[in-house]
Scaffold this motif. Sequence first.
Motif, PDB file in Angstrom:
ATOM      1  N   ALA A 197      52.784 -21.424  -9.269  1.00 37.99           N
ATOM      2  CA  ALA A 197      52.541 -20.815 -10.574  1.00 37.99           C
ATOM      3  C   ALA A 197      51.682 -21.704 -11.460  1.00 37.99           C
ATOM      4  N   VAL A 198      51.954 -23.027 -11.421  1.00 34.89           N
ATOM      5  CA  VAL A 198      51.191 -23.955 -12.244  1.00 34.89           C
ATOM      6  C   VAL A 198      49.720 -23.893 -11.856  1.00 34.89           C
ATOM      7  N   GLN A 199      49.466 -23.893 -10.554  1.00 35.56           N
ATOM      8  CA  GLN A 199      48.095 -23.827 -10.046  1.00 35.56           C
ATOM      9  C   GLN A 199      47.413 -22.539 -10.496  1.00 35.56           C
ATOM     10  N   ASN A 200      48.170 -21.437 -10.515  1.00 40.29           N
ATOM     11  CA  ASN A 200      47.600 -20.165 -10.953  1.00 40.29           C
ATOM     12  C   ASN A 200      47.059 -20.265 -12.375  1.00 40.29           C
ATOM     13  N   TRP A 201      47.842 -20.873 -13.279  1.00 38.23           N
ATOM     14  CA  TRP A 201      47.439 -20.980 -14.676  1.00 38.23           C
ATOM     15  C   TRP A 201      46.215 -21.890 -14.815  1.00 38.23           C
TER      16      TRP A 201
ATOM     17  N   ASP B 294      54.020 -22.238 -22.715  1.00 37.07           N
ATOM     18  CA  ASP B 294      53.512 -23.041 -21.591  1.00 37.07           C
ATOM     19  C   ASP B 294      54.443 -22.943 -20.373  1.00 37.07           C
TER      20      ASP B 294
ATOM     21  N   ARG C 279      54.117 -19.281 -18.978  1.00 39.03           N
ATOM     22  CA  ARG C 279      52.867 -19.056 -18.244  1.00 39.03           C
ATOM     23  C   ARG C 279      52.924 -19.671 -16.844  1.00 39.03           C
ATOM     24  N   ASN C 280      53.615 -20.785 -16.732  1.00 42.42           N
ATOM     25  CA  ASN C 280      53.699 -21.481 -15.448  1.00 42.42           C
ATOM     26  C   ASN C 280      54.981 -21.151 -14.674  1.00 42.42           C
ATOM     27  N   GLN C 281      55.768 -20.218 -15.237  1.00 42.86           N
ATOM     28  CA  GLN C 281      56.997 -19.735 -14.577  1.00 42.86           C
ATOM     29  C   GLN C 281      57.914 -20.890 -14.161  1.00 42.86           C
TER      30      GLN C 281
ATOM     31  N   GLU D 199      55.496 -31.133 -13.924  1.00 41.65           N
ATOM     32  CA  GLU D 199      54.466 -30.125 -13.599  1.00 41.65           C
ATOM     33  C   GLU D 199      53.506 -29.909 -14.769  1.00 41.65           C
ATOM     34  N   ILE D 200      54.061 -29.873 -15.991  1.00 38.66           N
ATOM     35  CA  ILE D 200      53.234 -29.653 -17.183  1.00 38.66           C
ATOM     36  C   ILE D 200      52.365 -30.875 -17.459  1.00 38.66           C
TER      37      ILE D 200
ATOM     38  N   LEU E 251      49.523 -30.888 -15.024  1.00 40.02           N
ATOM     39  CA  LEU E 251      48.560 -29.834 -15.375  1.00 40.02           C
ATOM     40  C   LEU E 251      47.710 -30.254 -16.561  1.00 40.02           C
TER      41      LEU E 251
END
Length: 203
Positions: free
Chosen positions: A2-6, A144, A147-149, A175-176, A179
């Motif tokens: 999910a992080v990569q998607n954002w 935030d 968005r990153n689930q 993870e944040i 990112l």
Amino acid sequence: MAVQNWIDILKTSKKTALIHDGKRKIHYLLTDGKEMTEEYDLKTDELIVRKWRHKSTLGVQNPWQVEIGEPLASPVASLDSDGIIENCSNPVFMRKDTKTSFQWRIRNLAYPKEVFCVLLEPSERFIIIKTSNKKYYKKFSIPDMDRNQLPLNSSALSFTHANNTLIVSYKKPTEILTLELELLKELKKLKGTAEGDIDCKTQ
């Protein structure tokens, strides 16, 4: 994933950079038509402002919505005959992050710290602020994290109270932080135009 998607959404968006007044200002035009602007302090790399806007179903530009930074001045404070302006003693809610935490400040709350209860509703994905004297209640999300689930964790939440201001902090997960570092590297690669050179297409 999910992080990569954002981060992919941000990387594939059309970006314009502007360096002005000690700030790096970035304008994003996302593939879904939404616009986002961010302002970073050039010295500290801290994110000072993030605003969003999108077109309505009729194609009309909606006003900017502030996610991080000082709330926009109320349009009520205009020069109408009644001279109605918002009461400056009302609580003012704003988000002002640090490098390691999401942070919200609510000014004009003159109650002692023990009156406040700040808790997390992980299932609803909200932080709730309430007072035992029933004078203040606020429910808000962490965009935030949504968005990153990413899951929410009560142990990351804390609050303090000083100078009539309640400060609520939520420690950013790894993870944040990863990112944000990755995005900052991308943004620093953008050639920032000088004030006045920018082609304003947001009219």
